[in-house]
Write a protein that holds these residues in place. Structure first.
Motif, PDB file in Angstrom:
ATOM      1  N   MET A  48       0.835  -1.206   0.000  1.00  0.00           N
ATOM      2  CA  MET A  48       0.000   0.000   0.000  1.00  0.00           C
ATOM      3  C   MET A  48       0.870   1.257   0.000  1.00  0.00           C
ATOM      4  SD  MET A  48      -3.034   1.132  -0.247  1.00  0.00           S
ATOM      5  CE  MET A  48      -3.877  -0.408  -0.053  1.00  0.00           C
ATOM      6  N   GLN A  49       1.932   1.253   0.804  1.00  0.00           N
ATOM      7  CA  GLN A  49       2.838   2.413   0.839  1.00  0.00           C
ATOM      8  C   GLN A  49       3.460   2.650  -0.527  1.00  0.00           C
ATOM      9  OE1 GLN A  49       2.471   4.013   4.661  1.00  0.00           O
ATOM     10  NE2 GLN A  49       3.429   4.820   2.895  1.00  0.00           N
ATOM     11  N   ASN A  50       3.934   1.576  -1.152  1.00  0.00           N
ATOM     12  CA  ASN A  50       4.557   1.713  -2.475  1.00  0.00           C
ATOM     13  C   ASN A  50       3.562   2.229  -3.497  1.00  0.00           C
ATOM     14  OD1 ASN A  50       7.045   0.841  -1.540  1.00  0.00           O
ATOM     15  ND2 ASN A  50       6.638  -1.296  -2.050  1.00  0.00           N
ATOM     16  N   TRP A  51       2.317   1.770  -3.410  1.00  0.00           N
ATOM     17  CA  TRP A  51       1.286   2.224  -4.331  1.00  0.00           C
ATOM     18  C   TRP A  51       1.041   3.726  -4.160  1.00  0.00           C
ATOM     19  CZ3 TRP A  51      -1.019   0.607  -8.566  1.00  0.00           C
ATOM     20  CH2 TRP A  51      -2.152   1.292  -9.014  1.00  0.00           C
ATOM     21  N   LEU A  52       0.887   4.165  -2.928  1.00  0.00           N
ATOM     22  CA  LEU A  52       0.631   5.583  -2.676  1.00  0.00           C
ATOM     23  C   LEU A  52       1.830   6.443  -3.070  1.00  0.00           C
ATOM     24  CD1 LEU A  52      -1.294   5.352   0.692  1.00  0.00           C
ATOM     25  CD2 LEU A  52      -2.239   5.946  -1.549  1.00  0.00           C
ATOM     26  N   ASP A  53       3.047   5.929  -2.877  1.00  0.00           N
ATOM     27  CA  ASP A  53       4.244   6.669  -3.282  1.00  0.00           C
ATOM     28  C   ASP A  53       4.257   6.910  -4.791  1.00  0.00           C
ATOM     29  OD1 ASP A  53       5.194   6.733  -0.697  1.00  0.00           O
ATOM     30  OD2 ASP A  53       6.687   5.152  -0.995  1.00  0.00           O
ATOM     31  N   GLY A  54       3.754   5.949  -5.556  1.00  0.00           N
ATOM     32  CA  GLY A  54       3.829   6.041  -7.010  1.00  0.00           C
ATOM     33  C   GLY A  54       2.566   6.514  -7.692  1.00  0.00           C
ATOM     34  N   ASN A  55       1.500   6.784  -6.931  1.00  0.00           N
ATOM     35  CA  ASN A  55       0.225   7.174  -7.525  1.00  0.00           C
ATOM     36  C   ASN A  55      -0.326   8.417  -6.834  1.00  0.00           C
ATOM     37  OD1 ASN A  55      -0.603   4.883  -9.500  1.00  0.00           O
ATOM     38  ND2 ASN A  55       0.308   3.883  -7.731  1.00  0.00           N
ATOM     39  N   TYR A  56       0.055   9.547  -7.379  1.00  0.00           N
ATOM     40  CA  TYR A  56      -0.324  10.828  -6.793  1.00  0.00           C
ATOM     41  C   TYR A  56      -1.842  10.977  -6.685  1.00  0.00           C
ATOM     42  CZ  TYR A  56      -0.779  15.845  -6.163  1.00  0.00           C
ATOM     43  OH  TYR A  56      -1.124  17.085  -5.684  1.00  0.00           O
ATOM     44  N   VAL A  57      -2.564  10.533  -7.685  1.00  0.00           N
ATOM     45  CA  VAL A  57      -4.025  10.683  -7.683  1.00  0.00           C
ATOM     46  C   VAL A  57      -4.639   9.930  -6.506  1.00  0.00           C
ATOM     47  CG1 VAL A  57      -6.147  10.144  -8.962  1.00  0.00           C
ATOM     48  CG2 VAL A  57      -4.187  11.130 -10.165  1.00  0.00           C
ATOM     49  N   ASP A  58      -4.196   8.703  -6.276  1.00  0.00           N
ATOM     50  CA  ASP A  58      -4.732   7.930  -5.156  1.00  0.00           C
ATOM     51  C   ASP A  58      -4.300   8.519  -3.818  1.00  0.00           C
ATOM     52  OD1 ASP A  58      -6.270   6.142  -6.616  1.00  0.00           O
ATOM     53  OD2 ASP A  58      -4.574   4.803  -6.940  1.00  0.00           O
ATOM     54  N   ALA A  59      -3.084   9.038  -3.739  1.00  0.00           N
ATOM     55  CA  ALA A  59      -2.644   9.694  -2.497  1.00  0.00           C
ATOM     56  C   ALA A  59      -3.533  10.903  -2.204  1.00  0.00           C
ATOM     57  CB  ALA A  59      -1.181  10.102  -2.599  1.00  0.00           C
ATOM     58  N   GLN A  60      -3.904  11.639  -3.242  1.00  0.00           N
ATOM     59  CA  GLN A  60      -4.795  12.785  -3.052  1.00  0.00           C
ATOM     60  C   GLN A  60      -6.215  12.337  -2.694  1.00  0.00           C
ATOM     61  OE1 GLN A  60      -3.826  16.089  -2.872  1.00  0.00           O
ATOM     62  NE2 GLN A  60      -1.914  14.949  -2.768  1.00  0.00           N
ATOM     63  N   ARG A  61      -6.668  11.221  -3.275  1.00  0.00           N
ATOM     64  CA  ARG A  61      -7.980  10.677  -2.897  1.00  0.00           C
ATOM     65  C   ARG A  61      -7.993  10.302  -1.421  1.00  0.00           C
ATOM     66  NH1 ARG A  61      -8.963   5.768  -5.792  1.00  0.00           N
ATOM     67  NH2 ARG A  61     -10.731   5.593  -4.395  1.00  0.00           N
TER      68      ARG A  61
ATOM     69  N   PHE B  63     -11.376   2.979   2.083  1.00  0.00           N
ATOM     70  CA  PHE B  63     -10.478   3.415   1.015  1.00  0.00           C
ATOM     71  C   PHE B  63      -9.420   2.339   0.748  1.00  0.00           C
ATOM     72  CE2 PHE B  63      -6.398   5.149  -0.246  1.00  0.00           C
ATOM     73  CZ  PHE B  63      -6.725   5.832  -1.400  1.00  0.00           C
ATOM     74  N   PHE B  64      -8.792   1.837   1.813  1.00  0.00           N
ATOM     75  CA  PHE B  64      -7.733   0.841   1.643  1.00  0.00           C
ATOM     76  C   PHE B  64      -8.282  -0.475   1.099  1.00  0.00           C
ATOM     77  CE2 PHE B  64      -5.431   3.590   4.767  1.00  0.00           C
ATOM     78  CZ  PHE B  64      -4.430   3.982   3.898  1.00  0.00           C
ATOM     79  N   GLN B  65      -9.486  -0.858   1.498  1.00  0.00           N
ATOM     80  CA  GLN B  65     -10.103  -2.071   0.945  1.00  0.00           C
ATOM     81  C   GLN B  65     -10.317  -1.919  -0.560  1.00  0.00           C
ATOM     82  OE1 GLN B  65     -13.683  -2.900   3.150  1.00  0.00           O
ATOM     83  NE2 GLN B  65     -12.577  -3.184   5.069  1.00  0.00           N
ATOM     84  N   GLU B  66     -10.775  -0.748  -0.964  1.00  0.00           N
ATOM     85  CA  GLU B  66     -10.975  -0.479  -2.393  1.00  0.00           C
ATOM     86  C   GLU B  66      -9.642  -0.569  -3.143  1.00  0.00           C
ATOM     87  OE1 GLU B  66     -11.812   3.350  -5.211  1.00  0.00           O
ATOM     88  OE2 GLU B  66     -12.887   3.275  -3.305  1.00  0.00           O
ATOM     89  N   MET B  67      -8.585  -0.024  -2.550  1.00  0.00           N
ATOM     90  CA  MET B  67      -7.268  -0.060  -3.185  1.00  0.00           C
ATOM     91  C   MET B  67      -6.791  -1.516  -3.329  1.00  0.00           C
ATOM     92  SD  MET B  67      -6.835   3.028  -3.874  1.00  0.00           S
ATOM     93  CE  MET B  67      -5.371   2.620  -4.732  1.00  0.00           C
ATOM     94  N   GLU B  68      -6.992  -2.313  -2.276  1.00  0.00           N
ATOM     95  CA  GLU B  68      -6.571  -3.711  -2.342  1.00  0.00           C
ATOM     96  C   GLU B  68      -7.336  -4.489  -3.394  1.00  0.00           C
ATOM     97  OE1 GLU B  68      -4.502  -5.065   1.714  1.00  0.00           O
ATOM     98  OE2 GLU B  68      -6.681  -4.888   1.841  1.00  0.00           O
ATOM     99  N   ARG B  69      -8.614  -4.199  -3.538  1.00  0.00           N
ATOM    100  CA  ARG B  69      -9.401  -4.861  -4.594  1.00  0.00           C
ATOM    101  C   ARG B  69      -8.828  -4.517  -5.961  1.00  0.00           C
ATOM    102  NH1 ARG B  69     -13.757  -3.877  -1.169  1.00  0.00           N
ATOM    103  NH2 ARG B  69     -14.327  -1.951  -2.229  1.00  0.00           N
ATOM    104  N   SER B  70      -8.405  -3.282  -6.145  1.00  0.00           N
ATOM    105  CA  SER B  70      -7.826  -2.905  -7.434  1.00  0.00           C
ATOM    106  C   SER B  70      -6.504  -3.626  -7.665  1.00  0.00           C
ATOM    107  CB  SER B  70      -7.665  -1.392  -7.539  1.00  0.00           C
ATOM    108  OG  SER B  70      -6.633  -0.916  -6.695  1.00  0.00           O
ATOM    109  N   PHE B  71      -5.745  -3.918  -6.584  1.00  0.00           N
ATOM    110  CA  PHE B  71      -4.511  -4.703  -6.731  1.00  0.00           C
ATOM    111  C   PHE B  71      -4.860  -6.109  -7.209  1.00  0.00           C
ATOM    112  CE2 PHE B  71      -2.379  -2.377  -2.921  1.00  0.00           C
ATOM    113  CZ  PHE B  71      -2.202  -1.254  -3.703  1.00  0.00           C
TER     114      PHE B  71
END
Length: 168
Positions: free
Chosen positions: A121-134, A157-165
């Motif tokens: 999750m940390q790596n995803w947020l580091d590389g995805n500015y749009v999701d970090a802003q969401r 929010f984090f559950q949604e992110m994990e589903r997208s992974f």
């Protein structure tokens, strides 16, 4: 934690982490093998609660209670573990023992499911500015709610992110 206070990034948070990391590794007499700065206080482009979050890894979980006792000696108190890592043996500690929380340590098995989940999750947020802003917007919207609802909105929010992974 019922009062939700959000602040913009503070450069001192990185120094706070480094000091905490050093103390944790020293005080736990080898039980903890690695500790990493996680959460909003490591992201310099968002607002967050002023709590320095740390994930600390252990290779031998038989020493979990011993490690926790040593961390408690650093003015931390053990609290209930987060529901999202209930499938694994973990421990969560807050500093200080009383008053507003300034630091949070999550002790987990190094390389285990929770460790990998948090780092992904940390790596995803580091590389995805749009999701970090969401995520920042979720925090801002939920900050007016009570503490439990704030945490619930973040977990959605984090559950949604994990589903997208999983779908990727």
């Amino acid at each position: 934690m019922n009062d939700i206070r959000l602040q913009p990034f503070q450069p001192t948070w990185k120094q706070e982490f480094e000091q905490t990391r050093s103390l944790l590794l020293w005080a736990t007499e080898g039980w903890l093998t690695e500790s990493l700065h996680i959460g909003g206080t490591r992201l310099d482009s968002t607002v967050t609660q002023p709590i320095v979050d740390v994930i600390a890894g252990m290779t031998d979980m038989r020493g979990l209670n011993d490690a926790c006792s040593l961390v408690e000696g650093l003015n931390f108190r053990r609290v209930e573990s987060p529901h999202w890592c209930e499938e694994e043996l973990v421990a969560r500690l807050f500093k200080p023992r009383v008053g507003s929380v300034t630091h949070s340590v999550l002790i987990v098995r190094h390389g285990g499911k929770t460790w990998n989940r948090v780092l992904a999750m940390q790596n995803w947020l580091d590389g995805n500015y749009v999701d970090a802003q969401r995520l920042q917007n979720v925090k801002l919207d939920a900050a007016t709610l009570c503490g439990g609802e704030y945490e619930f909105q973040k977990s959605l929010f984090f559950q949604e992110m994990e589903r997208s992974f999983d779908e990727a």
